[in-house]
Design an enzyme around this catalytic site. Sequence first.
Site, PDB file in Angstrom:
ATOM      1  N   MET A   1       0.836  -1.193   0.000  1.00 23.52           N
ATOM      2  CA  MET A   1       0.000   0.000   0.000  1.00 23.52           C
ATOM      3  C   MET A   1       0.880   1.256   0.000  1.00 23.52           C
ATOM      4  O   MET A   1       2.021   1.215   0.426  1.00 23.52           O
ATOM      5  CB  MET A   1      -0.904   0.013   1.235  1.00 23.52           C
ATOM      6  CG  MET A   1      -1.837  -1.188   1.327  1.00 23.52           C
ATOM      7  SD  MET A   1      -3.101  -1.206   0.034  1.00 23.52           S
ATOM      8  CE  MET A   1      -4.267  -0.049   0.713  1.00 23.52           C
ATOM      9  N   CYS A   2       0.291   2.351  -0.441  1.00 21.28           N
ATOM     10  CA  CYS A   2       1.011   3.613  -0.535  1.00 21.28           C
ATOM     11  C   CYS A   2       0.705   4.481   0.683  1.00 21.28           C
ATOM     12  O   CYS A   2      -0.085   4.112   1.533  1.00 21.28           O
ATOM     13  CB  CYS A   2       0.609   4.338  -1.812  1.00 21.28           C
ATOM     14  SG  CYS A   2       0.760   3.321  -3.303  1.00 21.28           S
ATOM     15  N   GLU A   3       1.365   5.629   0.755  1.00 25.10           N
ATOM     16  CA  GLU A   3       1.055   6.593   1.808  1.00 25.10           C
ATOM     17  C   GLU A   3       0.863   7.976   1.195  1.00 25.10           C
ATOM     18  O   GLU A   3       1.529   8.345   0.220  1.00 25.10           O
ATOM     19  CB  GLU A   3       2.156   6.630   2.879  1.00 25.10           C
ATOM     20  CG  GLU A   3       2.188   5.359   3.721  1.00 25.10           C
ATOM     21  CD  GLU A   3       2.796   5.579   5.098  1.00 25.10           C
ATOM     22  OE1 GLU A   3       2.772   6.726   5.599  1.00 25.10           O
ATOM     23  OE2 GLU A   3       3.278   4.595   5.666  1.00 25.10           O
ATOM     24  N   ILE A  78       3.993   8.465  -1.524  1.00 27.58           N
ATOM     25  CA  ILE A  78       5.049   7.476  -1.718  1.00 27.58           C
ATOM     26  C   ILE A  78       4.377   6.166  -2.084  1.00 27.58           C
ATOM     27  O   ILE A  78       3.313   5.817  -1.557  1.00 27.58           O
ATOM     28  CB  ILE A  78       5.951   7.318  -0.471  1.00 27.58           C
ATOM     29  CG1 ILE A  78       5.138   7.044   0.790  1.00 27.58           C
ATOM     30  CG2 ILE A  78       6.830   8.548  -0.297  1.00 27.58           C
ATOM     31  CD1 ILE A  78       6.001   6.753   2.013  1.00 27.58           C
TER      32      ILE A  78
END
Length: 259
Positions: A1-3, A78
């Site tokens: 997963m992204c942030e 990110i």
Amino acid sequence: MCELLGMSANVPTDIVFSFTGLMQRGGRTGPHRDGWGIAFYEGRGLRLFQDPQASSESEVARLVQRYPIKSEVVIGHIRQANVGKVSLANTHPFVRELWGRNWCFAHNGQLAGFAPQPGFYRPVGDTDSEAAFCDLLNRIRLVFPEPVEIEELLPTLVQACADYRRLGVFNALLSDGDWLFSFCSTKLAHITRRAPFGPAQLKDADLRVDFQAETTPDDVVTVVATEPLTANEAWALYQPGQWMLWRRGEMVAEGQVAG
């Protein structure tokens, strides 16, 4: 997963402190090694920095850290790739023009079996995130061919996010440079800093800042992130299905999507 990382402020503000914390999660304190990007609004202009390399190792990210750009609205991201290869074309945030303004979007999550009908806006890369952004703008353009205020746009925007959420995880940030819209499917947090300001300590880096020395008593700055970035401040957590609209650092509207 992204942030995700977002900022809304009532005065031009640099986000170096928060960006420095997020950058560590891109390969040093977190697994998000598959690219990063950050967009800074300056009036109707938009500065966009992207790199498919890990942010913790990126020379472009170090440039952004050394060059404190002041902005009232910022969107950063990110990436930990799940749909689409690691490439510049697949690096968030994504930008398109609508109504003579630059719209910027970043997404955390994955949409299963997402195949929207082609429209005026089409993705350049092959991520479900960019496809959702293009589909969202196509919906808006169809309903509102001419500009409308965000208050009139909100129901269409919220309904689209609710539809995407039914397909998987859809945490997202969206802006046209005037406002910042945030939608939580599973995880988001925010903090609003205002006088009296105090010190803050990053979770992911040995960096501490005294905001009282960097601000005026009238400043209001809200930061939105997937996970709280500081260790000594009280961040508010979104609920699944919750959305918030920010303008000049203040929350001006909020709501909850059922289900």
